[in-house]
Design a protein around this motif. Structure first.
Motif, PDB file in Angstrom:
ATOM      1  N   GLY A 111     109.908   7.833 -37.950  1.00 53.65           N
ATOM      2  CA  GLY A 111     110.699   6.655 -38.284  1.00 53.65           C
ATOM      3  C   GLY A 111     112.096   6.674 -37.703  1.00 53.65           C
ATOM      4  O   GLY A 111     112.608   5.644 -37.239  1.00 53.65           O
ATOM      5  N   ALA A 112     112.745   7.840 -37.707  1.00 52.76           N
ATOM      6  CA  ALA A 112     114.114   7.929 -37.196  1.00 52.76           C
ATOM      7  C   ALA A 112     114.148   7.573 -35.712  1.00 52.76           C
ATOM      8  O   ALA A 112     115.019   6.814 -35.261  1.00 52.76           O
ATOM      9  N   ASN A 113     113.219   8.112 -34.952  1.00 55.55           N
ATOM     10  CA  ASN A 113     113.145   7.796 -33.531  1.00 55.55           C
ATOM     11  C   ASN A 113     112.896   6.303 -33.316  1.00 55.55           C
ATOM     12  O   ASN A 113     113.506   5.681 -32.434  1.00 55.55           O
ATOM     13  N   SER A 114     112.023   5.724 -34.116  1.00 56.58           N
ATOM     14  CA  SER A 114     111.710   4.292 -33.964  1.00 56.58           C
ATOM     15  C   SER A 114     112.950   3.440 -34.212  1.00 56.58           C
ATOM     16  O   SER A 114     113.194   2.468 -33.483  1.00 56.58           O
ATOM     17  N   MET A 115     113.741   3.774 -35.220  1.00 51.42           N
ATOM     18  CA  MET A 115     114.953   3.009 -35.507  1.00 51.42           C
ATOM     19  C   MET A 115     115.937   3.092 -34.344  1.00 51.42           C
ATOM     20  O   MET A 115     116.541   2.091 -33.934  1.00 51.42           O
ATOM     21  N   VAL A 116     116.104   4.290 -33.781  1.00 49.62           N
ATOM     22  CA  VAL A 116     117.013   4.464 -32.651  1.00 49.62           C
ATOM     23  C   VAL A 116     116.535   3.640 -31.458  1.00 49.62           C
ATOM     24  O   VAL A 116     117.320   2.934 -30.800  1.00 49.62           O
ATOM     25  N   GLN A 117     115.229   3.701 -31.197  1.00 49.07           N
ATOM     26  CA  GLN A 117     114.724   3.035 -30.000  1.00 49.07           C
ATOM     27  C   GLN A 117     114.711   1.507 -30.135  1.00 49.07           C
ATOM     28  O   GLN A 117     114.880   0.804 -29.143  1.00 49.07           O
ATOM     29  N   VAL A 118     114.528   0.989 -31.329  1.00 46.79           N
ATOM     30  CA  VAL A 118     114.630  -0.454 -31.512  1.00 46.79           C
ATOM     31  C   VAL A 118     116.054  -0.913 -31.204  1.00 46.79           C
ATOM     32  O   VAL A 118     116.269  -1.929 -30.523  1.00 46.79           O
ATOM     33  N   ALA A 119     117.030  -0.172 -31.676  1.00 49.99           N
ATOM     34  CA  ALA A 119     118.427  -0.528 -31.407  1.00 49.99           C
ATOM     35  C   ALA A 119     118.735  -0.453 -29.910  1.00 49.99           C
ATOM     36  O   ALA A 119     119.398  -1.340 -29.349  1.00 49.99           O
ATOM     37  N   VAL A 120     118.243   0.586 -29.240  1.00 51.69           N
ATOM     38  CA  VAL A 120     118.469   0.736 -27.806  1.00 51.69           C
ATOM     39  C   VAL A 120     117.819  -0.412 -27.040  1.00 51.69           C
ATOM     40  O   VAL A 120     118.391  -0.962 -26.085  1.00 51.69           O
ATOM     41  N   THR A 121     116.607  -0.796 -27.450  1.00 55.67           N
ATOM     42  CA  THR A 121     115.901  -1.890 -26.792  1.00 55.67           C
ATOM     43  C   THR A 121     116.707  -3.178 -26.859  1.00 55.67           C
ATOM     44  O   THR A 121     116.864  -3.895 -25.854  1.00 55.67           O
ATOM     45  N   VAL A 122     117.213  -3.490 -28.038  1.00 54.90           N
ATOM     46  CA  VAL A 122     117.974  -4.733 -28.203  1.00 54.90           C
ATOM     47  C   VAL A 122     119.211  -4.724 -27.306  1.00 54.90           C
ATOM     48  O   VAL A 122     119.503  -5.707 -26.608  1.00 54.90           O
ATOM     49  N   VAL A 123     119.932  -3.616 -27.285  1.00 58.65           N
ATOM     50  CA  VAL A 123     121.173  -3.540 -26.503  1.00 58.65           C
ATOM     51  C   VAL A 123     120.878  -3.557 -25.009  1.00 58.65           C
ATOM     52  O   VAL A 123     121.488  -4.332 -24.241  1.00 58.65           O
ATOM     53  N   ALA A 124     119.938  -2.705 -24.554  1.00 53.84           N
ATOM     54  CA  ALA A 124     119.668  -2.580 -23.118  1.00 53.84           C
ATOM     55  C   ALA A 124     119.045  -3.853 -22.549  1.00 53.84           C
ATOM     56  O   ALA A 124     119.470  -4.357 -21.501  1.00 53.84           O
ATOM     57  N   VAL A 125     118.040  -4.371 -23.234  1.00 49.68           N
ATOM     58  CA  VAL A 125     117.387  -5.593 -22.754  1.00 49.68           C
ATOM     59  C   VAL A 125     118.371  -6.757 -22.803  1.00 49.68           C
ATOM     60  O   VAL A 125     118.395  -7.609 -21.911  1.00 49.68           O
ATOM     61  N   GLY A 126     119.170  -6.805 -23.845  1.00 49.57           N
ATOM     62  CA  GLY A 126     120.169  -7.868 -23.941  1.00 49.57           C
ATOM     63  C   GLY A 126     121.126  -7.843 -22.764  1.00 49.57           C
ATOM     64  O   GLY A 126     121.505  -8.891 -22.226  1.00 49.57           O
ATOM     65  N   ALA A 127     121.529  -6.641 -22.337  1.00 49.75           N
ATOM     66  CA  ALA A 127     122.433  -6.524 -21.194  1.00 49.75           C
ATOM     67  C   ALA A 127     121.778  -7.056 -19.925  1.00 49.75           C
ATOM     68  O   ALA A 127     122.414  -7.773 -19.131  1.00 49.75           O
ATOM     69  N   VAL A 128     120.501  -6.711 -19.712  1.00 44.19           N
ATOM     70  CA  VAL A 128     119.785  -7.203 -18.529  1.00 44.19           C
ATOM     71  C   VAL A 128     119.677  -8.728 -18.573  1.00 44.19           C
ATOM     72  O   VAL A 128     119.885  -9.418 -17.561  1.00 44.19           O
TER      73      VAL A 128
END
Length: 597
Positions: free
Chosen positions: A150-167
């Motif tokens: 679960g901890a990894n999933s929470m981190v990666q969801v946040a990273v996805t939103v930020v990184a994809v949003g930047a693109v």
């Protein structure tokens, strides 16, 4: 339970785990890098489409790769490196998160257990064993499951939103706005779900504790259940507790299951916006075809993982409910602190003194009032009285299982509060009416007092306790397994092993709490002979209902309602013709009133 409750629990957990800060940062970093590698292939697909469509005019051509062939080869190499990097960092984050989960759950369980061992006996009198086991086992395992994934999933969801949003913002601010429109709704739904789920999962953890307590109590009391043919009744009670647990989970599942369909429709809205608006822009030439491909693929990469947010929050809420219970247990105040720093004068003589001591159990008010007594070193004191008169309370205060409300308890002139608990209890050997034997061999149980003792010493203690005769007759002797709580032995055998264990400790003070209550007359006589031998060398405090076991005591205290009402030796108390004499006549059948001089 509010959102802040779970965040507070997370904050408490992070403070507890500050020793693992580097591991947490490394695991988080690997999760971030893995997710960046994970979303890169979608970008490469868009770049590849751009190469195929525009060839020498593609984005890659501007980087120095002029021919379409060299561009494709470069993209192939880059794809390999990205997939390899993703695999490496997935391996690393799994190793780090999983090892962190294992290490942290082991530390939590160990710290909780060690803390519980330091709590006073009043804590155990008000908490069920099953509930404590559930906290130290089930709740710790629940937290481990969250850290495992679960901890990894929470981190990666946040990273996805930020990184994809930047693109998205770089390629098309308009489509970025449309694609991200559902995210506030998704986050709002997540917080609503979390707020509703938190108290439900706290209830689930409570029900687990009740269920574990029921199972533990019933298994320990299986003989009583069978003797009263109460199997069906207890099965029904267990079924009721089990159904309560199922119902608590059902309510939590109902909330979590409703989250995904709602989020799915919000995701569809964002995807359709990107698909249609981006497509129109590409047709008009306002958007590069490759960029359009990147946006379509990244929209899915951005939004679809959010459908798993419900499961992640589900794990998070269960873990935080468990975390609160674990850390609350570790934070339980120690009312009888091991804060003494004094040592007993050597050699320890064993003189015991109670000076105007009062103590009452919380809730019931039972206890003792203003008890004063003195036991000279090497003498035997017997305590008699009805159940609840305060006899065992005196022993608990001497061992400092509780601290008195007022007054002081002394050993060799030193207040027991000033002594190190280990040193105090090492000087006292306790043989309780409720004998507890550990699962293992007879040798292990006797040598529990001194694990380094040799067989000769173990056998000598067994002989003194009149236990060697029955041990010697067993096919495996000292290696005989006693079973859980000593169930393979008789009550008298267990009690004699308990006495042998205390004698191997060789304490200056020996406390016998109904130590002959479960033995026959012959064994009682044998133990009395042993006590006569060892009593001359140490202080002995005996609690007894059978007055025949204490007639040779140097001093006898008769207790009633927490107070000492009579004191003297056997002959003196008979001469007084009071409560002790009345009890003696009842037990011996002697109804003739004794004459006084």
């Amino acid at each position: 339970m509010s959102n802040s409750g779970s965040l507070q629990a997370l904050g408490r957990l992070l403070r507890y785990a500050r020793g693992y800060r580097r591991t947490i940062i490394a695991a988080t970093g690997c999760s971030v890098i893995n997710k960046l590698f994970d979303i890169a292939p979608e970008i490469l697909i868009g770049v590849a489409i751009d190469v195929v469509v525009n060839q020498e005019r593609s984005f890659v051509a501007r980087l120095g790769f002029e021919s379409a062939h060299s561009q494709i080869v470069m993209l192939g190499i880059l794809t390999f490196l990205i997939w390899a990097g993703e695999s490496v960092f997935e391996y690393l984050y799994q190793i780090l998160w999983r090892n962190l989960a294992q290490r942290l759950q082991a530390d939590l369980r160990q710290d909780a257990y060690e803390h519980v061992q330091r709590l006073d006996m009043g804590f155990f009198e008000s908490h069920s064993t099953g509930g404590l086991v559930a906290t130290m086992n089930d709740d710790v395992n629940q937290l481990e499951r969250f850290l495992d994934g679960g901890a990894n999933s929470m981190v990666q969801v946040a990273v996805t939103v930020v990184a994809v949003g930047a693109v998205f913002v770089v390629l098309s601010p308009l489509i970025a706005l449309l694609a991200f429109t559902p995210i506030p709704l998704i986050l709002w739904g997540a917080f609503v779900f979390q707020r509703k789920a938190a108290p439900l999962y706290a209830n689930v953890r409570e029900k687990v504790g009740v269920l574990s307590s029921r199972l533990s109590n019933n298994l320990q009391g299986i003989a009583t259940i069978k003797s009263f043919t109460a199997e069906s009744r207890e099965a029904a009670r267990l079924s009721a507790d089990s159904e309560a647990y199922v119902e608590a989970n059902r309510q939590a599942i109902r909330i979590s299951s409703a989250f995904i369909p709602v989020i799915r429709m919000a995701i569809l809205t964002g995807f359709l916006a990107t698909f249609t608006v981006g497509g129109m822009m590409a047709i008009r030439g306002d958007l590069n075809v490759g960029a359009y491909g990147v946006l379509v693929f990244l929209t899915q990469r951005l939004l679809w993982p959010l459908t798993g947010l419900a499961q992640v929050i589900d794990l998070f809420e269960r873990a935080m409910a468990s975390t609160r219970r674990i850390l609350d247990l570790i934070a339980t105040p120690i009312r009888v602190a091991d804060d003494g720093d004094q040592s007993l004068p050597q050699p320890v003589r064993g003189a015991v003194n109670f000076n105007d001591v009062s103590f009452h159990y919380p809730g019931t008010g039972a206890g003792i009032d203003q008890v004063s007594l003195q036991v000279e070193a090497g003498r035997t004191l017997a305590l008699v009285g009805a159940t609840g008169s305060g006899k065992s309370t005196l022993i608990k205060l001497l061992l400092r299982f509780h601290d008195p409300d007022s007054g002081e308890v002394y050993l060799d002139g030193m207040a027991v509060k000033q002594l190190r608990q280990s040193e105090l209890r090492q000087a006292i050997g306790l043989v309780s009416q409720d004998v507890y034997l550990f699962e293992g061999s007879i040798r292990d149980n006797i040598a529990y007092a001194r694990p380094d003792a040799g067989d000769d010493e173990v056998i000598a203690a067994a002989r003194t306790a009149e236990a060697w005769d029955f041990i010697e007759r067993l096919p495996e002797g000292l290696d005989t397994l006693v079973g859980e709580r000593g169930v393979r032995l008789s009550g008298g055998q267990r009690q004699r092993l308990s006495l042998a264990r205390a004698l191997l400790k060789d304490p200056p003070v020996l406390v016998l709490d109904e130590a002959t209550s479960a033995v026959d007359n012959e064994t009682e006589a044998a133990i009395q002979r042993s006590l006569a031998r060892i009593g001359s060398e140490r202080t002995v405090i005996m609690i007894a209902h059978r007055l025949s076991t204490i007639v040779h005591a140097d001093d006898i205290l008769v207790m009633e309602h927490g107070r000492v009402v009579e004191q003297g030796n056997h002959e003196q108390l008979l001469a007084v013709n009071g409560r002790y004499a009345a009890q003696w006549r009842v037990q011996t059948g002697d109804l003739v009133m004794p004459t006084t001089a």
